[in-house]
Design a protein around this motif. Structure first.
Motif, PDB file in Angstrom:
ATOM      1  N   ASN A 107     -21.946  40.861  20.978  1.00 57.06           N
ATOM      2  CA  ASN A 107     -21.773  39.714  20.094  1.00 57.06           C
ATOM      3  C   ASN A 107     -23.117  39.037  19.879  1.00 57.06           C
ATOM      4  OD1 ASN A 107     -18.809  39.677  19.834  1.00 57.06           O
ATOM      5  ND2 ASN A 107     -18.906  39.385  22.044  1.00 57.06           N
ATOM      6  N   LEU A 113     -24.893  38.541  23.293  1.00 58.33           N
ATOM      7  CA  LEU A 113     -24.010  38.492  24.457  1.00 58.33           C
ATOM      8  C   LEU A 113     -23.210  39.786  24.512  1.00 58.33           C
ATOM      9  CD1 LEU A 113     -22.963  34.899  23.558  1.00 58.33           C
ATOM     10  CD2 LEU A 113     -24.253  35.447  25.595  1.00 58.33           C
ATOM     11  N   ASN A 126     -21.625  43.368  26.906  1.00 57.30           N
ATOM     12  CA  ASN A 126     -20.913  43.702  28.139  1.00 57.30           C
ATOM     13  C   ASN A 126     -21.879  44.115  29.249  1.00 57.30           C
ATOM     14  OD1 ASN A 126     -18.344  43.220  27.129  1.00 57.30           O
ATOM     15  ND2 ASN A 126     -18.206  45.264  26.240  1.00 57.30           N
ATOM     16  N   ASN A 174     -27.396  40.785  28.326  1.00 58.34           N
ATOM     17  CA  ASN A 174     -27.540  39.640  27.440  1.00 58.34           C
ATOM     18  C   ASN A 174     -28.979  39.581  26.980  1.00 58.34           C
ATOM     19  OD1 ASN A 174     -24.901  38.759  27.677  1.00 58.34           O
ATOM     20  ND2 ASN A 174     -25.354  37.484  29.460  1.00 58.34           N
ATOM     21  N   LYS A 179     -27.090  43.010  32.965  1.00 59.91           N
ATOM     22  CA  LYS A 179     -26.277  42.246  33.913  1.00 59.91           C
ATOM     23  C   LYS A 179     -26.389  42.865  35.303  1.00 59.91           C
ATOM     24  CE  LYS A 179     -23.112  40.281  30.656  1.00 59.91           C
ATOM     25  NZ  LYS A 179     -21.781  39.783  30.383  1.00 59.91           N
ATOM     26  N   THR A 210     -24.608  42.821  37.924  1.00 60.69           N
ATOM     27  CA  THR A 210     -23.402  43.359  38.562  1.00 60.69           C
ATOM     28  C   THR A 210     -23.056  44.741  38.031  1.00 60.69           C
ATOM     29  OG1 THR A 210     -22.112  42.181  36.918  1.00 60.69           O
ATOM     30  CG2 THR A 210     -22.349  41.137  39.077  1.00 60.69           C
ATOM     31  N   ILE A 211     -23.575  45.115  36.879  1.00 61.23           N
ATOM     32  CA  ILE A 211     -23.162  46.375  36.266  1.00 61.23           C
ATOM     33  C   ILE A 211     -24.280  47.410  36.289  1.00 61.23           C
ATOM     34  CG2 ILE A 211     -22.382  47.464  34.128  1.00 61.23           C
ATOM     35  CD1 ILE A 211     -21.014  44.717  33.559  1.00 61.23           C
TER      36      ILE A 211
END
Lengths: 218, 262
Positions: free
Chosen positions: B139, B163, B165, B168, B202, B204-205
């Motif tokens: 997005n 933004l 998945n 960012n 990100k 965490t991913i």
């Protein structure tokens, strides 16, 4: 130097004329245009037209309660700027901030917290389009009427929460109560939706916000 | 406040009366409509058989007062296409633009309101807007400011937040935009530009480092003149990200939004 000198001279002439000492000046003969007997003496009216004050912008602050899904409810506060395009449509931009509490998991397990203190601060911004529905008057007591309107609004933005920026869709409805033609009270309810996977699986979190606001038109 | 409020003052008790006056005075000060400014309002006289005054700036608000032909009114302020006016007797209400345009200024000619038109849309100098859409699956929310060199060519500065998945980021760019038919209500444009993109994966991913890369883009879209100074805009852009790796990345972007010109 020259203009000063001429000014002095003309001043003298004026004084002389004032006391009747100056030479009698015969006025120049009025030009007579064929067929026109009376020369029109129209005094041109100097009209300064004041500008009409245009008040399409609305700026203000709000405070309320925001329920952050899984993280309890806390105070939310923020600011909002709106531009009224027509009597129906308006566009607005908002910023807001709230604080997340603890999840029930954190409280029951008594273990390490999921988030640091700074990650618990939720800040958001959004850009919305709104529409005024049901314009009318609200009556306070027997003899006082105030303009009011219900409005709906929806838009997009971003929320910074739990160490991440999250694309956020928000929608809601509000009630605008015009204390005067410029000062307005708002009651506003919104749902902020963003995806979060902090508690295991990815889900769309609904974060409900209810607020009271004061805005001023300018 | 409407005229009815004023008439009710006589029927209510004196204490409420004085309280109401105090509130009125306070509200006048708050809105900086101090008494001395009252003389600076523009005055017009009614040319229509009658002029309808609504209680608020909108068709939904009821008509509560009518001004006769020839009577003078002061224009206090404007909100969207509605004008707040005051009659000689002190009644205040809202009149729509269509009726106001048939009133006369003291010289006897119809009043003219400075109005943004489609011509201003073509001749605009500055434009500010916000768009949102899809940037290669992520997005994107953007704001931009544009300055027109001439009706065809403008320079734009963009700031965007991306933004996604997996990551960012933000992007800043400068564009040159060409409108081939700026006088059309739906005006198509072509755009070329360059800038930088900053990506934060990100944690965490994906394990990765923050990157800042240069970008170049080409695109097309259209501006639609809606009303007054309001423009709707939709566009497609194709980006090339000059990464430090062997291959450049290509990203496609779709966006819609709105803008104001002034």
């Amino acid at each position: 130097m020259v203009p000063l000198f001429t000014l002095g001279l003309s001043g003298c002439a004026a004084t002389k004329n004032l006391f009747g000492l100056g030479e009698e000046e015969t006025p120049p003969p009025a030009e007579i245009i064929d067929g026109q007997v009376i020369e029109p003496e129209v005094a041109r009216r100097e009209i300064k037209e004041p500008k009409i004050d245009s008040e399409d912008f609305e700026v203000g602050a709000f405070i309320g309660i925001m329920s952050i899904e899984d993280f309890g409810s806390d105070v939310v506060y923020g600011a909002r700027l709106a531009y009224h395009v027509t009597e129906g449509f308006f566009v607005e931009a908002s910023i807001g901030q709230s604080e997340a509490g603890q999840t029930s998991f954190e409280i029951l397990s008594g273990g390490a917290p999921l988030l640091s203190d700074s990650e618990r601060t939720l800040t958001y911004y959004n850009m919305n389009v709104g529409y005024n529905i049901l314009p009318g008057e609200s009556f306070v007591g027997e003899g006082r009427a105030y303009n009011s309107a219900l409005y709906i609004s929806a838009g997009l933005g971003s929320t910074r929460f739990a160490g991440d920026d999250r694309f956020t869709v928000n929608f809601g409805a509000g009630y605008r109560f015009l204390l005067t033609d410029s000062v307005t009270f708002h009651v506003d309810f919104r749902d902020h939706l963003f995806d979060i996977d902090l508690l295991g699986e990815e889900k769309t979190a609904h974060n409900l916000e209810g607020s009271l606001g004061v805005t001023v038109f300018f | 406040m409407s005229e009815r409020n004023i008439t009710t003052i006589h029927s209510t008790s004196r204490s409420i009366n004085s309280l109401l006056v105090a509130v009125l005075v306070l509200s006048r000060i708050l809105t900086s409509e101090i008494a001395q400014a009252a003389e600076e309002y523009r005055s017009v006289s009614v040319a229509d058989p009658y002029l309808e005054m609504h209680t608020g700036p909108g068709k939904g608000y009821p008509v509560f007062h009518v001004v006769d032909r020839g009577d003078e009114i002061d224009i206090i302020m404007r909100r969207t296409d509605w004008f707040q006016v005051r009659t000689v007797s002190g009644a205040e209400g809202w009149v729509d633009r269509a009726q106001m345009e048939r009133t006369l200024v003291p010289t006897g000619s119809p009043i003219e309101f400075a109005e943004s038109t489609q011509e201003d849309f073509t001749e605009k100098r500055w434009e500010l807007g916000g768009l949102a859409g899809d940037f290669g699956g992520a997005n994107i929310v953007s704001i931009y400011g544009a300055y027109s060199v001439n009706p065809n060519v403008s320079i734009e500065v963009w700031g965007s937040q991306i933004l996604g998945n997996f990551s960012n980021g933000w992007m800043g760019s400068v564009n040159l935009t060409h409108e081939t038919w700026p006088d059309w209500r739906v005006s198509p444009f072509f755009t070329l530009g360059t800038g930088v993109i900053h990506t934060e994966p990100k944690p965490t991913i994906v394990q990765g480092e923050d990157r800042t890369d240069q970008i170049a883009h080409a695109g097309a879209g259209f501006r639609f003149y809606a009303t007054r100074r309001f423009v709707l805009r939709a566009e497609f852009k194709s980006y090339v990200v000059f990464t430090s790796r062997d291959d450049n990345e290509e990203v496609e972007e779709w966006k819609v939004g709105f803008a104001f010109f002034f």
